[in-house]
Design a protein around this motif. Structure first.
Motif, PDB file in Angstrom:
ATOM      1  N   MET A   1      51.352 139.261  13.887  1.00 24.92           N
ATOM      2  CA  MET A   1      51.612 140.181  12.857  1.00 24.92           C
ATOM      3  C   MET A   1      52.232 139.309  11.612  1.00 24.92           C
ATOM      4  SD  MET A   1      53.932 143.308  12.691  1.00 24.92           S
ATOM      5  CE  MET A   1      55.319 142.516  12.482  1.00 24.92           C
ATOM      6  N   LYS A   2      51.627 139.384  10.672  1.00 27.13           N
ATOM      7  CA  LYS A   2      51.955 138.622   9.218  1.00 27.13           C
ATOM      8  C   LYS A   2      52.962 139.415   8.346  1.00 27.13           C
ATOM      9  CE  LYS A   2      50.384 135.861   5.654  1.00 27.13           C
ATOM     10  NZ  LYS A   2      51.441 134.986   5.705  1.00 27.13           N
ATOM     11  N   ILE A   3      53.941 138.989   8.040  1.00 27.16           N
ATOM     12  CA  ILE A   3      55.035 139.614   7.070  1.00 27.16           C
ATOM     13  C   ILE A   3      54.777 138.938   5.870  1.00 27.16           C
ATOM     14  CG2 ILE A   3      57.390 140.160   6.450  1.00 27.16           C
ATOM     15  CD1 ILE A   3      56.475 141.273   9.175  1.00 27.16           C
ATOM     16  N   ASN A   4      54.264 139.686   4.806  1.00 27.62           N
ATOM     17  CA  ASN A   4      54.307 139.027   3.179  1.00 27.62           C
ATOM     18  C   ASN A   4      55.152 139.439   2.444  1.00 27.62           C
ATOM     19  OD1 ASN A   4      53.272 141.492   2.779  1.00 27.62           O
ATOM     20  ND2 ASN A   4      51.446 140.593   1.635  1.00 27.62           N
ATOM     21  N   ASP A   5      56.066 140.168   2.813  1.00 26.23           N
ATOM     22  CA  ASP A   5      57.190 140.633   1.811  1.00 26.23           C
ATOM     23  C   ASP A   5      58.263 141.256   2.633  1.00 26.23           C
ATOM     24  OD1 ASP A   5      58.637 140.706  -0.463  1.00 26.23           O
ATOM     25  OD2 ASP A   5      57.274 142.412  -1.201  1.00 26.23           O
ATOM     26  N   PHE A   6      59.367 141.334   2.023  1.00 27.22           N
ATOM     27  CA  PHE A   6      60.538 142.106   2.862  1.00 27.22           C
ATOM     28  C   PHE A   6      61.515 142.756   1.739  1.00 27.22           C
ATOM     29  CE2 PHE A   6      61.864 137.669   2.180  1.00 27.22           C
ATOM     30  CZ  PHE A   6      63.316 137.648   1.686  1.00 27.22           C
ATOM     31  N   LEU A   8      65.325 144.639   1.685  1.00 27.54           N
ATOM     32  CA  LEU A   8      66.964 144.659   2.683  1.00 27.54           C
ATOM     33  C   LEU A   8      67.497 145.597   2.085  1.00 27.54           C
ATOM     34  CD1 LEU A   8      67.541 140.832   2.328  1.00 27.54           C
ATOM     35  CD2 LEU A   8      66.261 141.782   4.228  1.00 27.54           C
ATOM     36  N   MET A  29      61.700 147.004  10.499  1.00 31.07           N
ATOM     37  CA  MET A  29      62.274 145.789  11.470  1.00 31.07           C
ATOM     38  C   MET A  29      63.632 145.975  11.802  1.00 31.07           C
ATOM     39  SD  MET A  29      61.837 141.610  11.124  1.00 31.07           S
ATOM     40  CE  MET A  29      60.178 142.024  10.725  1.00 31.07           C
ATOM     41  N   GLY A  32      63.419 142.682  15.326  1.00 32.10           N
ATOM     42  CA  GLY A  32      62.483 141.890  14.981  1.00 32.10           C
ATOM     43  C   GLY A  32      61.673 141.395  16.576  1.00 32.10           C
ATOM     44  N   ALA A  46      58.318 143.900   5.759  1.00 39.54           N
ATOM     45  CA  ALA A  46      59.238 144.212   6.519  1.00 39.54           C
ATOM     46  C   ALA A  46      60.351 145.118   5.925  1.00 39.54           C
ATOM     47  CB  ALA A  46      59.759 143.049   7.070  1.00 39.54           C
ATOM     48  N   ASP A  48      64.104 145.645   6.739  1.00 38.36           N
ATOM     49  CA  ASP A  48      65.295 145.234   7.550  1.00 38.36           C
ATOM     50  C   ASP A  48      66.321 146.540   7.686  1.00 38.36           C
ATOM     51  OD1 ASP A  48      67.376 144.160   8.618  1.00 38.36           O
ATOM     52  OD2 ASP A  48      67.041 142.295   7.635  1.00 38.36           O
TER      53      ASP A  48
ATOM     54  N   ASN B   2      53.505 134.144  -0.841  1.00 36.73           N
ATOM     55  CA  ASN B   2      54.483 135.101  -1.642  1.00 36.73           C
ATOM     56  C   ASN B   2      55.857 134.403  -1.665  1.00 36.73           C
ATOM     57  OD1 ASN B   2      55.998 137.139  -2.924  1.00 36.73           O
ATOM     58  ND2 ASN B   2      55.652 138.670  -1.144  1.00 36.73           N
ATOM     59  N   LYS B   4      59.984 133.392  -1.495  1.00 35.53           N
ATOM     60  CA  LYS B   4      60.975 134.239  -1.982  1.00 35.53           C
ATOM     61  C   LYS B   4      62.296 133.423  -1.800  1.00 35.53           C
ATOM     62  CE  LYS B   4      60.707 138.841  -1.502  1.00 35.53           C
ATOM     63  NZ  LYS B   4      60.969 140.031  -2.174  1.00 35.53           N
ATOM     64  N   ASP B  20      58.879 131.195   2.846  1.00 33.42           N
ATOM     65  CA  ASP B  20      57.830 132.129   3.083  1.00 33.42           C
ATOM     66  C   ASP B  20      58.247 133.327   3.978  1.00 33.42           C
ATOM     67  OD1 ASP B  20      55.691 133.312   4.215  1.00 33.42           O
ATOM     68  OD2 ASP B  20      54.672 131.569   4.873  1.00 33.42           O
ATOM     69  N   PRO B  21      58.145 134.617   3.376  1.00 32.30           N
ATOM     70  CA  PRO B  21      58.495 135.757   4.242  1.00 32.30           C
ATOM     71  C   PRO B  21      58.125 135.800   5.574  1.00 32.30           C
ATOM     72  CG  PRO B  21      57.204 136.622   2.314  1.00 32.30           C
ATOM     73  CD  PRO B  21      57.140 134.997   2.299  1.00 32.30           C
ATOM     74  N   ASN B  22      57.029 135.294   5.885  1.00 31.98           N
ATOM     75  CA  ASN B  22      56.656 135.104   7.627  1.00 31.98           C
ATOM     76  C   ASN B  22      57.028 133.903   8.520  1.00 31.98           C
ATOM     77  OD1 ASN B  22      54.736 136.509   9.238  1.00 31.98           O
ATOM     78  ND2 ASN B  22      53.463 134.699   9.470  1.00 31.98           N
ATOM     79  N   ARG B  24      59.859 131.691  10.506  1.00 36.31           N
ATOM     80  CA  ARG B  24      60.979 131.979  11.216  1.00 36.31           C
ATOM     81  C   ARG B  24      62.044 130.989  10.837  1.00 36.31           C
ATOM     82  NH1 ARG B  24      59.586 136.232  14.818  1.00 36.31           N
ATOM     83  NH2 ARG B  24      57.410 136.352  14.817  1.00 36.31           N
ATOM     84  N   LEU B  62      62.623 133.457  17.144  1.00 34.03           N
ATOM     85  CA  LEU B  62      62.502 134.891  17.308  1.00 34.03           C
ATOM     86  C   LEU B  62      62.981 135.361  15.832  1.00 34.03           C
ATOM     87  CD1 LEU B  62      63.453 136.564  20.598  1.00 34.03           C
ATOM     88  CD2 LEU B  62      61.317 135.647  19.924  1.00 34.03           C
ATOM     89  N   PHE B  64      63.233 136.091  11.930  1.00 29.10           N
ATOM     90  CA  PHE B  64      62.598 135.577  10.611  1.00 29.10           C
ATOM     91  C   PHE B  64      63.595 135.136   9.676  1.00 29.10           C
ATOM     92  CE2 PHE B  64      59.417 138.562  12.231  1.00 29.10           C
ATOM     93  CZ  PHE B  64      58.075 138.031  11.978  1.00 29.10           C
ATOM     94  N   PHE B  66      64.426 135.507   6.673  1.00 28.05           N
ATOM     95  CA  PHE B  66      64.703 136.447   5.648  1.00 28.05           C
ATOM     96  C   PHE B  66      65.869 137.263   6.440  1.00 28.05           C
ATOM     97  CE2 PHE B  66      61.707 139.088   7.242  1.00 28.05           C
ATOM     98  CZ  PHE B  66      62.082 140.501   7.870  1.00 28.05           C
ATOM     99  N   GLN B  67      65.777 137.524   7.639  1.00 25.32           N
ATOM    100  CA  GLN B  67      67.018 138.086   8.494  1.00 25.32           C
ATOM    101  C   GLN B  67      68.225 137.491   8.409  1.00 25.32           C
ATOM    102  OE1 GLN B  67      64.461 138.417  12.413  1.00 25.32           O
ATOM    103  NE2 GLN B  67      65.269 140.535  12.345  1.00 25.32           N
TER     104      GLN B  67
END
Ligand SMILES: Cc1cc2nc3c(=O)[nH]c(=O)nc-3n(C[C@H](O)[C@H](O)[C@H](O)COP(=O)(O)OP(=O)(O)OC[C@H]3O[C@@H](n4cnc5c(N)ncnc54)[C@H](O)[C@@H]3O)c2cc1C
Ligand code: FES
Ligand code: FES
Lengths: 282, 160
Positions: A1-6, A8, A29, A32, A46, A48, B2, B4, B20-22, B24, B62, B64, B66-67
């Motif tokens: 699965m690809k996340i392209n933005d998030f 919070l 998410m 995750g 995503a 969060d 994209n 960030k 990159d948002p994707n 890890r 596991l 990401f 951004f987390q």
């Protein structure tokens, strides 16, 4: 699965508004940890959930209220009379995954190996969800509805999980088989028993991993209801009943072995639950 | 892509990263030079990529990137070094618990998260906290002895 933005969010209303706005490209998410197991061709935004105020566990008069973002580690470390989910948490993969996986995440998308849906099918209780308005749903009903959406909640944010607080005369049994200590389950069984004046007045037996989605054994429950609360009650169960179910043995298991394993796990679960309900040791 | 920007505390220092948002957390750390965080299974079973996030040991393969925003992250570079090893590293050396060393950063960080929370853990606590780290070389006995050694030191009131 690809996340392209998030995104919070820190408020549930913000998270829900974003979920509505993003539509199909939204991905709620929590920890995750399930993303590796989900196939999706379209990129996701995503949302969060871990910054929302949904983490604690509170003791109420007859139940515990668990925030959907409580981690499996939180469940393992929580101590209170009548609390049983620590027993499920302890057998969950490993400490690193327990530290980030949430209860909400574990039950909002159910895989065959998911542990907590099995325990919650036996314990029952209610879920509080945010849809366009807040709603409360019985766990059995929520899981039933989920089947229509390939084992996942759709367009809702799960906020709280209320599970019963076990009191005198109640018992819980949990038995999970894995090939290696942190491996996925090959058979998981959870049993709730209530005993009144020495007789079983209520019983729920649930199993997972041997099915794509956890199931209850209603005929077995019927056979035990009204019986004397002692380990010998297991003899009242006709395990041939397992032939009626479309079991899905895990890799390398024959159907016969799967049935045998299930029979042992169900017996273990009942023995534990009855012993606890009658004041014996588990 | 994209891109960030996120920020978090890394080994006690406030840091900003373009991500990159994707991606890890493991990838982000390694491309920024924190190579003590190892690539292993990339699926949450070996613990080679362990970091401590907000006091808890987690698999950075596991999580990401951004987390980690707004969190407190500790990697092995945030502990001791060859000249001044952390007490857990010292105990592993003394017990001969390091062979190829690939699992060691992860082991040390899981142990640190445990000892920070429970300075004198019982056997069950050690087993639970260390069950996410695999070691192909040592057979675990010596790692276990090192954990018991650190615990015994704390029990005697030794420096933590
Ligand atoms: C190596 C490994 C082994 C594992 N072994 C097991 C095992 O043996 N047994 C087991 O039960 N689990 C196991 N898991 C974990 C399990 O697969 C789930 O991934 C985990 O419990 C989900 O929790 P999470 O917080 O990470 O949820 P996420 O991955 O963040 O989310 C899971 C799903 O729930 C949705 N969701 C999350 N929170 C909410 C909410 N509050 N409201 C609505 N929807 C929500 C998400 O959109 C997603 O669809 C394993 C995971 C790994 C990585
Ligand atoms: S590389 Fe992360 S757990 Fe193996
Ligand atoms: S010392 Fe080689 S993997 Fe542990």
């Amino acid at each position: 699965m690809k996340i392209n933005d998030f995104f919070l969010p820190t408020k549930i209303s913000e998270a829900y508004a974003r979920l509505k706005k993003e539509g199909n490209s939204a991905w709620l998410m929590a920890g995750g940890t399930s993303t590796a197991f989900v196939k999706s061709t379209s990129p996701k935004t995503a949302i969060d959930l871990t910054r929302l105020p949904l983490r604690g566990i509170t003791r109420k008069s007859d139940h515990f209220r668990i925030g959907a973002c409580a981690t499996v580690c939180d469940l393992m470390e929580y101590k209170a009379e009548g609390w049983v989910l620590d027993r499920v948490a302890r057998r969950f993969v490993n400490q690193h995954v327990r530290n980030i996986s949430t209860l909400g995440g574990n039950i909002s998308r159910v895989f065959y190996w998911s542990d907590f849906p099995v325990a919650l099918r036996a314990l029952e209780g209610t879920l509080t969800m945010r849809t366009s308005k807040e709603s409360k749903v019985k766990i059995s009903e929520a899981f039933h509805n989920m089947l229509a959406h390939r084992g996942a909640f759709k367009d809702v944010i799960l906020e709280y999980i209320d599970v019963p607080r076990l009191t005198k005369g109640m018992g819980f049994g949990y038995s999970k088989e894995t090939r290696t200590s942190e491996g996925f389950s090959t058979a998981t069984v959870a049993v709730f028993v209530k005993v009144d004046k020495g007789l079983i007045s209520d019983v729920r037996i649930a199993a997972g991993s041997v099915f794509p989605f956890p199931m209850r054994f209603l005929k077995m429950e019927e056979a035990l209801t009204g019986e004397k609360a002692e380990v010998g009650c297991i003899r009242k169960i006709d395990f041939k009943d397992l032939d009626r179910y479309a079991l899905t043995p895990r890799e390398g298991m024959t159907l016969d072995y799967c049935k045998h394993l299930l029979k042992v796990k169900i017996s273990d679960g009942i023995a534990q639950a009855v012993a606890e309900a009658t004041g014996g040791s588990r | 892509m994209n891109k960030k920007t996120i920020s978090f505390t890394l080994n006690g220092e406030s840091r900003e990263f373009d991500i990159d948002p994707n991606e890890r957390l493991l990838g982000l750390l390694r491309r920024n030079g924190f190579k003590g965080t190892k690539y292993g299974c990339l699926e949450g079973t070996c613990g080679a990529c362990t970091v401590i996030m907000d006091g808890k040991a987690v698999d950075s393969c596991l999580v990401f990137a951004f987390q980690a925003h707004g969190r407190n992250v500790v990697t092995i570079e945030g502990l001791g070094d060859a000249g001044t090893p952390h007490e857990i590293q010292q105990a592993l050396i003394e017990e001969g618990a390091v062979q190829c060393g690939y699992c060691t950063p992860g082991m040390v960080l899981s142990a640190k998260a445990m000892f920070d929370e429970t300075p004198t853990p019982d056997d069950e606590t050690i087993r639970l906290h260390m069950d996410g780290n695999l070691c192909r070389c040592t057979g675990y006995e010596k790692i276990w002895s090192a954990m018991k050694k650190v615990s015994a030191k704390h029990e005697r009131g030794g420096k933590r």
